[in-house]
Design a protein around this motif. Structure first.
Motif, PDB file in Angstrom:
ATOM      1  N   LEU A  54       0.828  -0.998  -0.024  1.00  0.00           N
ATOM      2  CA  LEU A  54      -0.045  -0.123   0.017  1.00  0.00           C
ATOM      3  C   LEU A  54       0.870   1.136   0.004  1.00  0.00           C
ATOM      4  CD1 LEU A  54      -2.926   1.059   0.353  1.00  0.00           C
ATOM      5  CD2 LEU A  54      -2.446   1.159   2.659  1.00  0.00           C
ATOM      6  N   ARG A  55       1.990   1.119   0.688  1.00  0.00           N
ATOM      7  CA  ARG A  55       2.859   2.380   0.695  1.00  0.00           C
ATOM      8  C   ARG A  55       3.423   2.703  -0.734  1.00  0.00           C
ATOM      9  NH1 ARG A  55       8.592   2.272   1.345  1.00  0.00           N
ATOM     10  NH2 ARG A  55       9.433   4.311   2.048  1.00  0.00           N
ATOM     11  N   GLU A  56       3.601   1.899  -1.432  1.00  0.00           N
ATOM     12  CA  GLU A  56       4.263   1.986  -2.810  1.00  0.00           C
ATOM     13  C   GLU A  56       3.059   2.653  -3.705  1.00  0.00           C
ATOM     14  OE1 GLU A  56       5.327  -1.769  -4.454  1.00  0.00           O
ATOM     15  OE2 GLU A  56       6.906  -2.089  -2.888  1.00  0.00           O
ATOM     16  N   VAL A  57       1.812   2.456  -3.284  1.00  0.00           N
ATOM     17  CA  VAL A  57       0.727   3.171  -4.085  1.00  0.00           C
ATOM     18  C   VAL A  57       0.518   4.575  -3.707  1.00  0.00           C
ATOM     19  CG1 VAL A  57      -1.768   3.115  -4.588  1.00  0.00           C
ATOM     20  CG2 VAL A  57      -0.385   0.812  -4.421  1.00  0.00           C
ATOM     21  N   ILE A  58       0.681   4.669  -2.472  1.00  0.00           N
ATOM     22  CA  ILE A  58       0.487   6.060  -1.705  1.00  0.00           C
ATOM     23  C   ILE A  58       1.557   6.966  -1.998  1.00  0.00           C
ATOM     24  CG2 ILE A  58       0.500   7.333   0.523  1.00  0.00           C
ATOM     25  CD1 ILE A  58      -1.478   5.037   1.752  1.00  0.00           C
ATOM     26  N   GLU A  59       2.803   6.360  -2.231  1.00  0.00           N
ATOM     27  CA  GLU A  59       3.911   7.301  -2.587  1.00  0.00           C
ATOM     28  C   GLU A  59       3.773   7.921  -3.726  1.00  0.00           C
ATOM     29  OE1 GLU A  59       8.828   6.690  -1.954  1.00  0.00           O
ATOM     30  OE2 GLU A  59       7.691   5.027  -2.772  1.00  0.00           O
ATOM     31  N   GLN A  60       3.156   7.151  -4.898  1.00  0.00           N
ATOM     32  CA  GLN A  60       3.034   7.622  -6.183  1.00  0.00           C
ATOM     33  C   GLN A  60       2.125   8.983  -6.101  1.00  0.00           C
ATOM     34  OE1 GLN A  60       1.377   4.698  -8.827  1.00  0.00           O
ATOM     35  NE2 GLN A  60       2.928   3.088  -8.166  1.00  0.00           N
ATOM     36  N   SER A  61       1.082   9.074  -5.056  1.00  0.00           N
ATOM     37  CA  SER A  61       0.371  10.272  -5.126  1.00  0.00           C
ATOM     38  C   SER A  61       0.609  11.206  -4.162  1.00  0.00           C
ATOM     39  CB  SER A  61      -1.152   9.594  -4.221  1.00  0.00           C
ATOM     40  OG  SER A  61      -1.844   8.758  -5.135  1.00  0.00           O
ATOM     41  N   ASP A  62       1.442  10.735  -3.123  1.00  0.00           N
ATOM     42  CA  ASP A  62       1.864  11.777  -2.235  1.00  0.00           C
ATOM     43  C   ASP A  62       3.154  11.271  -1.356  1.00  0.00           C
ATOM     44  OD1 ASP A  62       2.547  13.564  -0.148  1.00  0.00           O
ATOM     45  OD2 ASP A  62       0.442  14.071   0.583  1.00  0.00           O
ATOM     46  N   PRO A  63       4.360  11.516  -1.753  1.00  0.00           N
ATOM     47  CA  PRO A  63       5.619  10.802  -1.145  1.00  0.00           C
ATOM     48  C   PRO A  63       5.813  11.104   0.144  1.00  0.00           C
ATOM     49  CG  PRO A  63       6.093  11.925  -3.524  1.00  0.00           C
ATOM     50  CD  PRO A  63       4.726  12.219  -3.067  1.00  0.00           C
ATOM     51  N   ALA A  64       5.380  12.191   0.755  1.00  0.00           N
ATOM     52  CA  ALA A  64       5.552  12.711   2.111  1.00  0.00           C
ATOM     53  C   ALA A  64       4.555  11.649   2.981  1.00  0.00           C
ATOM     54  CB  ALA A  64       5.335  13.967   2.528  1.00  0.00           C
ATOM     55  N   LEU A  65       3.589  11.386   2.404  1.00  0.00           N
ATOM     56  CA  LEU A  65       2.559  10.225   3.226  1.00  0.00           C
ATOM     57  C   LEU A  65       3.259   8.757   3.416  1.00  0.00           C
ATOM     58  CD1 LEU A  65      -1.070  10.967   1.972  1.00  0.00           C
ATOM     59  CD2 LEU A  65      -0.043  11.590   4.154  1.00  0.00           C
ATOM     60  N   ALA A  66       4.287   8.656   2.605  1.00  0.00           N
ATOM     61  CA  ALA A  66       4.934   7.243   2.509  1.00  0.00           C
ATOM     62  C   ALA A  66       6.334   7.225   3.075  1.00  0.00           C
ATOM     63  CB  ALA A  66       4.859   6.676   1.122  1.00  0.00           C
ATOM     64  N   ASP A  67       6.960   8.468   3.679  1.00  0.00           N
ATOM     65  CA  ASP A  67       8.073   8.625   4.208  1.00  0.00           C
ATOM     66  C   ASP A  67       8.356   7.867   5.589  1.00  0.00           C
ATOM     67  OD1 ASP A  67      10.675   9.265   4.905  1.00  0.00           O
ATOM     68  OD2 ASP A  67      10.230  11.648   4.749  1.00  0.00           O
ATOM     69  N   PRO A  68       9.167   7.091   5.417  1.00  0.00           N
ATOM     70  CA  PRO A  68       9.390   6.073   6.576  1.00  0.00           C
ATOM     71  C   PRO A  68      10.361   6.883   7.888  1.00  0.00           C
ATOM     72  CG  PRO A  68      10.975   5.431   5.059  1.00  0.00           C
ATOM     73  CD  PRO A  68      10.211   6.226   4.317  1.00  0.00           C
ATOM     74  N   ASP A  69      10.616   7.976   7.693  1.00  0.00           N
ATOM     75  CA  ASP A  69      11.787   8.578   8.478  1.00  0.00           C
ATOM     76  C   ASP A  69      11.038   8.890  10.012  1.00  0.00           C
ATOM     77  OD1 ASP A  69      13.866   9.968   9.559  1.00  0.00           O
ATOM     78  OD2 ASP A  69      13.653  11.976   8.403  1.00  0.00           O
ATOM     79  N   LEU A  70      11.827   8.246  11.016  1.00  0.00           N
ATOM     80  CA  LEU A  70      11.453   8.409  12.152  1.00  0.00           C
ATOM     81  C   LEU A  70      12.128   9.646  12.856  1.00  0.00           C
ATOM     82  CD1 LEU A  70      11.958   4.531  13.442  1.00  0.00           C
ATOM     83  CD2 LEU A  70       9.747   5.897  12.764  1.00  0.00           C
ATOM     84  N   GLY A  71      12.837  10.188  12.174  1.00  0.00           N
ATOM     85  CA  GLY A  71      13.479  11.475  12.976  1.00  0.00           C
ATOM     86  C   GLY A  71      14.570  11.312  13.522  1.00  0.00           C
ATOM     87  N   SER A  72      15.150  12.134  14.117  1.00  0.00           N
ATOM     88  CA  SER A  72      16.794  12.231  14.697  1.00  0.00           C
ATOM     89  C   SER A  72      17.025  11.172  15.626  1.00  0.00           C
ATOM     90  CB  SER A  72      17.356  13.582  14.845  1.00  0.00           C
ATOM     91  OG  SER A  72      16.394  14.291  15.779  1.00  0.00           O
ATOM     92  N   GLY A  73      16.120  10.966  16.379  1.00  0.00           N
ATOM     93  CA  GLY A  73      16.317  10.056  17.602  1.00  0.00           C
ATOM     94  C   GLY A  73      15.385   9.012  17.782  1.00  0.00           C
ATOM     95  N   PRO A  74      15.195   8.246  19.057  1.00  0.00           N
ATOM     96  CA  PRO A  74      14.231   7.062  19.083  1.00  0.00           C
ATOM     97  C   PRO A  74      12.921   7.854  18.894  1.00  0.00           C
ATOM     98  CG  PRO A  74      15.702   7.196  20.830  1.00  0.00           C
ATOM     99  CD  PRO A  74      16.277   8.318  20.127  1.00  0.00           C
ATOM    100  N   TYR A  75      11.849   7.179  18.054  1.00  0.00           N
ATOM    101  CA  TYR A  75      10.763   7.747  17.672  1.00  0.00           C
ATOM    102  C   TYR A  75       9.764   7.822  19.046  1.00  0.00           C
ATOM    103  CZ  TYR A  75       6.004   7.979  16.045  1.00  0.00           C
ATOM    104  OH  TYR A  75       4.573   8.447  15.896  1.00  0.00           O
ATOM    105  N   THR A  76       9.163   8.861  19.278  1.00  0.00           N
ATOM    106  CA  THR A  76       7.987   9.249  20.229  1.00  0.00           C
ATOM    107  C   THR A  76       6.670   9.918  19.614  1.00  0.00           C
ATOM    108  OG1 THR A  76       9.694   9.211  22.132  1.00  0.00           O
ATOM    109  CG2 THR A  76       7.358  10.233  22.474  1.00  0.00           C
TER     110      THR A  76
END
Length: 267
Positions: A107-129
């Motif tokens: 599903l992520r691959e499909v969404i990435e085609q419409s809006d890449p920001a919605l599929a960005d897996p980046d958790l940020g600079s530290g442990p995700y909260t």
């Protein structure tokens, strides 16, 4: 089931959302803020899932939720969307969780085609909260014993383990793969002998968020467990840990999708 709630969660009723509404999606870590951006993101999910069917409604203290089921590309995929209202009766926050991870990857691959920001897996600079309102933690409800024919609809597996002899070890492995479980809220399931628990827990230092739905049989035993998670990349960590514990117990049919031993996805 409320047509207005369905319309709002499908991005078709933006005025039901507060101006400062925020959204946590199953895939991306960061919350989305603002009525227009949230409504557009919800509509993107609706389109990517191919008009999903609303199958279950959940209600709790100040929270309403809907489970949606779809089969994009022939893969049965589910999401659950939790909505909290403000004092004016508009939706103030929406938190969306998905399952199972291998199909969410597609599903992520499909969404990435419409809006890449919605599929960005980046958790940020530290442990995700997770961002959002500060939770008020509650006690975990007592979970009845598993039925002999219990089925687990896992957040990470591409097939469903069935039977207490199989599901029990999977749940034991899961308990070894997270720490510091806390409960945000408990929900009733409309029209069923069932309840749902909304959870935060730590996986490899990151917070994984879950919704677990327990359905009971006539004997009061757990007949079905259905688990949804977010965000997607933390669940990738969880899946990798679970594979290390269960690769001798569950065959390759359970591990469809990206290689569970491969490198974790990167932004």
């Amino acid at each position: 089931m409320s047509n207005q709630l369905n319309a709002a969660l499908s991005g078709q009723a933006p005025t039901a959302l507060a101006e400062d509404v925020s959204l946590a999606t199953p895939l991306a870590a960061s919350r989305i803020s603002g009525r227009d951006a949230v409504s557009a993101a919800l509509a993107t999910y609706q389109q990517a899932l191919g008009e999903p069917e609303a199958t279950v409604r959940l209600k709790g203290d100040g929270v309403e939720a809907v489970v949606y089921s779809a089969s994009p590309g022939g893969r049965e995929t589910e999401i659950v969307a939790l909505a909290r209202n403000n004092a004016a009766g508009q939706i103030a926050t929406v938190d969306v969780y998905g399952r199972p991870w291998p199909f969410m990857a597609a599903l992520r691959e499909v969404i990435e085609q419409s809006d890449p920001a919605l599929a960005d897996p980046d958790l940020g600079s530290g442990p995700y909260t997770p961002e959002g309102p500060t939770p008020v933690w509650v006690d975990h409800p007592t979970v009845p014993p598993l039925a002999e024919d219990v089925t687990l609809y896992s957040p990470i597996l591409s097939e469903e383990p069935t039977g207490k002899a199989v599901v029990g070890p999977v749940l034991k492995a899961a308990a070894q793969s997270f720490t510091d479980l806390k409960v945000r809220t408990v929900l009733d399931v409309e029209g069923r002998t069932a309840f749902a628990v909304v959870i935060d827990e730590y996986v490899d230092g990151h917070v994984q968020q879950l919704v677990e739905i327990f359905t009971l049989n006539d004997a009061g035993e757990v007949a079905e467990i259905r688990i949804f998670t977010r965000p997607w990349l933390v669940t990738a960590h969880f899946r990798k840990n679970m594979y290390a514990l269960l690769k001798e117990t569950l065959g390759p049919d359970f591990w469809g999708g990206p290689d569970p031993q491969g490198p974790l996805p990167t932004p």
